[in-house]
Each structure stands twice: as C-alpha cells, then as structure tokens.
Design a protein around this motif. Sequence first.
Motif, PDB file in Angstrom:
ATOM      1  N   PRO A  15       5.340  -1.710  -1.989  1.00 24.34           N
ATOM      2  CA  PRO A  15       5.467  -0.615  -1.030  1.00 24.34           C
ATOM      3  C   PRO A  15       4.248   0.292  -0.913  1.00 24.34           C
ATOM      4  O   PRO A  15       4.036   0.895   0.132  1.00 24.34           O
ATOM      5  N   ASP A  16       3.452   0.390  -1.953  1.00 27.65           N
ATOM      6  CA  ASP A  16       2.279   1.260  -1.889  1.00 27.65           C
ATOM      7  C   ASP A  16       1.088   0.591  -1.218  1.00 27.65           C
ATOM      8  O   ASP A  16       0.008   1.169  -1.122  1.00 27.65           O
ATOM      9  N   GLY A  17       1.272  -0.606  -0.673  1.00 27.66           N
ATOM     10  CA  GLY A  17       0.206  -1.325   0.004  1.00 27.66           C
ATOM     11  C   GLY A  17      -0.067  -0.848   1.417  1.00 27.66           C
ATOM     12  O   GLY A  17      -1.011  -1.307   2.051  1.00 27.66           O
ATOM     13  N   ALA A  18       0.759   0.058   1.918  1.00 25.95           N
ATOM     14  CA  ALA A  18       0.582   0.583   3.277  1.00 25.95           C
ATOM     15  C   ALA A  18       1.207   1.972   3.360  1.00 25.95           C
ATOM     16  O   ALA A  18       1.987   2.371   2.495  1.00 25.95           O
ATOM     17  N   ASP A  19       0.859   2.686   4.405  1.00 30.41           N
ATOM     18  CA  ASP A  19       1.440   3.994   4.680  1.00 30.41           C
ATOM     19  C   ASP A  19       2.956   3.851   4.835  1.00 30.41           C
ATOM     20  O   ASP A  19       3.440   2.892   5.447  1.00 30.41           O
ATOM     21  N   ALA A  20       3.713   4.803   4.294  1.00 32.09           N
ATOM     22  CA  ALA A  20       5.172   4.736   4.310  1.00 32.09           C
ATOM     23  C   ALA A  20       5.737   4.644   5.725  1.00 32.09           C
ATOM     24  O   ALA A  20       6.681   3.891   5.977  1.00 32.09           O
ATOM     25  N   GLU A  21       5.158   5.368   6.660  1.00 34.84           N
ATOM     26  CA  GLU A  21       5.666   5.324   8.039  1.00 34.84           C
ATOM     27  C   GLU A  21       5.427   3.960   8.681  1.00 34.84           C
ATOM     28  O   GLU A  21       6.286   3.443   9.389  1.00 34.84           O
ATOM     29  N   ARG A  22       4.279   3.383   8.426  1.00 37.68           N
ATOM     30  CA  ARG A  22       3.979   2.043   8.963  1.00 37.68           C
ATOM     31  C   ARG A  22       4.905   1.010   8.333  1.00 37.68           C
ATOM     32  O   ARG A  22       5.419   0.119   9.012  1.00 37.68           O
ATOM     33  N   LEU A  23       5.131   1.127   7.033  1.00 42.86           N
ATOM     34  CA  LEU A  23       6.021   0.211   6.332  1.00 42.86           C
ATOM     35  C   LEU A  23       7.451   0.334   6.870  1.00 42.86           C
ATOM     36  O   LEU A  23       8.120  -0.665   7.131  1.00 42.86           O
ATOM     37  N   PRO A  53       1.147  -8.112   5.842  1.00 51.46           N
ATOM     38  CA  PRO A  53       0.908  -9.064   4.751  1.00 51.46           C
ATOM     39  C   PRO A  53       0.376  -8.409   3.477  1.00 51.46           C
ATOM     40  O   PRO A  53       0.532  -8.965   2.386  1.00 51.46           O
ATOM     41  N   GLU A  54      -0.214  -7.212   3.603  1.00 52.41           N
ATOM     42  CA  GLU A  54      -0.706  -6.517   2.422  1.00 52.41           C
ATOM     43  C   GLU A  54       0.434  -5.928   1.589  1.00 52.41           C
ATOM     44  O   GLU A  54       0.246  -5.592   0.425  1.00 52.41           O
ATOM     45  N   VAL A  55       1.629  -5.844   2.150  1.00 55.43           N
ATOM     46  CA  VAL A  55       2.809  -5.353   1.430  1.00 55.43           C
ATOM     47  C   VAL A  55       3.737  -6.508   1.070  1.00 55.43           C
ATOM     48  O   VAL A  55       4.239  -6.585  -0.040  1.00 55.43           O
ATOM     49  N   PHE A  56       3.975  -7.397   2.025  1.00 54.70           N
ATOM     50  CA  PHE A  56       4.921  -8.502   1.847  1.00 54.70           C
ATOM     51  C   PHE A  56       4.147  -9.797   1.621  1.00 54.70           C
ATOM     52  O   PHE A  56       3.569 -10.351   2.550  1.00 54.70           O
ATOM     53  N   ASP A  57       4.135 -10.277   0.380  1.00 61.35           N
ATOM     54  CA  ASP A  57       3.394 -11.486   0.022  1.00 61.35           C
ATOM     55  C   ASP A  57       4.311 -12.374  -0.809  1.00 61.35           C
ATOM     56  O   ASP A  57       4.539 -12.114  -1.994  1.00 61.35           O
ATOM     57  N   THR A  58       4.863 -13.414  -0.180  1.00 59.71           N
ATOM     58  CA  THR A  58       5.830 -14.272  -0.860  1.00 59.71           C
ATOM     59  C   THR A  58       5.233 -15.063  -2.016  1.00 59.71           C
ATOM     60  O   THR A  58       5.975 -15.577  -2.846  1.00 59.71           O
ATOM     61  N   ALA A  59       3.923 -15.153  -2.089  1.00 56.21           N
ATOM     62  CA  ALA A  59       3.275 -15.875  -3.183  1.00 56.21           C
ATOM     63  C   ALA A  59       3.042 -14.983  -4.400  1.00 56.21           C
ATOM     64  O   ALA A  59       2.715 -15.481  -5.475  1.00 56.21           O
ATOM     65  N   ALA A  60       3.224 -13.686  -4.252  1.00 61.13           N
ATOM     66  CA  ALA A  60       2.969 -12.736  -5.342  1.00 61.13           C
ATOM     67  C   ALA A  60       4.280 -12.296  -5.994  1.00 61.13           C
ATOM     68  O   ALA A  60       5.351 -12.439  -5.420  1.00 61.13           O
TER      69      ALA A  60
END
Length: 84
Positions: free
Chosen positions: A48-56, A35-42
């Motif tokens: 993409p920079d909201g999480a580590d690239a491998e986790r994303l 949810p820190e990367v994918f936020d439909t209200a924003a």
Amino acid sequence: MSGGTEKKAYQGQSITVTFEARRCLHAAECVNGLPEVFDTAARPWIRPDGADAERLAEVVRRCPSGALQYELADGGSETPDRSA
C-alpha cells in the motif's frame, strides 16, 4: 494471491487494502492500474505504501468483483464502484 476464503489486510501508513481471494475475478484492474503496488510475483503482493493513498483508493474502486476494498487511516472507507 492465495486461494483461501479469508480476507487479508495489507496495512500502509495512510491506507489499508483488504483482499478476499475467493471473490477475485482476475480482471487485473489492480495490477494494470498500479503495478508498483500490486505485484503478483512479490510477497506480500500488495504494498500500500507504493503509491499515494488517494490514487490507490481510486484503483481499488475499479475492482469489478469487490475482492479489493480499502480503509483510509483517517477512518474513511469505501466499497468498490462496480457500476461503472
């Protein structure tokens, strides 16, 4: 998220995520997974920079429709694994 047919790219420092709205099944794997990367209200709704690239990349691979895909800055890319 728009209803358009084009593929939109969301570029981060280590990873670029693309989204194709017409393929989206709204399974919410992305929103629930990071949810820190994918936020439909924003806007933009993918950061993409909201999480580590491998986790994303791991969460993008869970997209059941293939609407989400990614490319790593080092050139690596992978299509989602919809067989799981």
